[in-house]
Scaffold this motif. Structure first.
Motif: not given
Length: 167
Positions: A68-72, A114-116, A132-137
């Motif tokens: 969570v902290a990573f994504a934020i 980003l939102a996803l 996976v979402l971070v790589i696509i982002q």
């Protein structure tokens, strides 16, 4: 001008403007803050570096295992880095260039990802999905950024095309 995600049109690069070419509205984009051109350049650098440092810090947080902290942190770092351009070209022109036909879909895909990324990381806390979402982002951000570089998207297309044909 092509209107699409894979457009290679370079009509709107969104580069730094010469002060003499700016309209009165564009000159006043950061005037309300009382920033000179050199102050805006320093603000751009500070904002961009801060965003990059947040993104790097997020990787260290990922090593601890806090998705969570990573994504934020990663997403905030990207937004801050993206916002840094407003110090150079102003908010109205930043929004105009982000949604110009040449990069409209790249912008939309990037913002949605980003939102996803944030939503899935916070609600599902699924490590693999978040990565996976971070790589696509990140890929969407690279594609978006390449639209500001003459022939940037063409270079990316040819590179990956040659990688695929060599397999």
């Amino acid at each position: 001008m092509k209107f699409g995600f894979f457009s290679a049109d370079f009509g709107d690069q969104g580069l730094i403007d010469d002060e003499a070419e700016l309209t009165h509205d564009e000159k006043g984009a950061w005037k309300f803050c009382g920033l000179s051109k050199s102050q805006r350049m320093f603000a751009f650098g500070a904002c961009f570096v801060s965003g990059a440092l947040l993104s790097i810090l997020s990787t260290l947080v990922l090593l601890v295992g806090n998705i969570v902290a990573f994504a934020i942190l990663y997403s905030c770092g990207n937004v801050i880095s993206l916002f840094s351009l407003t110090f150079i070209i102003g908010i109205p022109k930043q929004v105009k260039t982000m949604f110009a036909p040449v990069r409209f879909w790249a912008t939309v895909v990037y913002i949605v990802l980003l939102a996803l990324t944030l939503a899935m990381s916070i609600w599902l806390r699924n490590f693999a999905l978040s990565i996976v979402l971070v790589i696509i982002q990140f890929s969407a951000l690279v594609w978006y950024s390449a639209s500001y570089i003459p022939y940037g998207r063409e270079i990316i297309r040819r590179f990956f095309g040659s990688c695929i044909t060599s397999i």
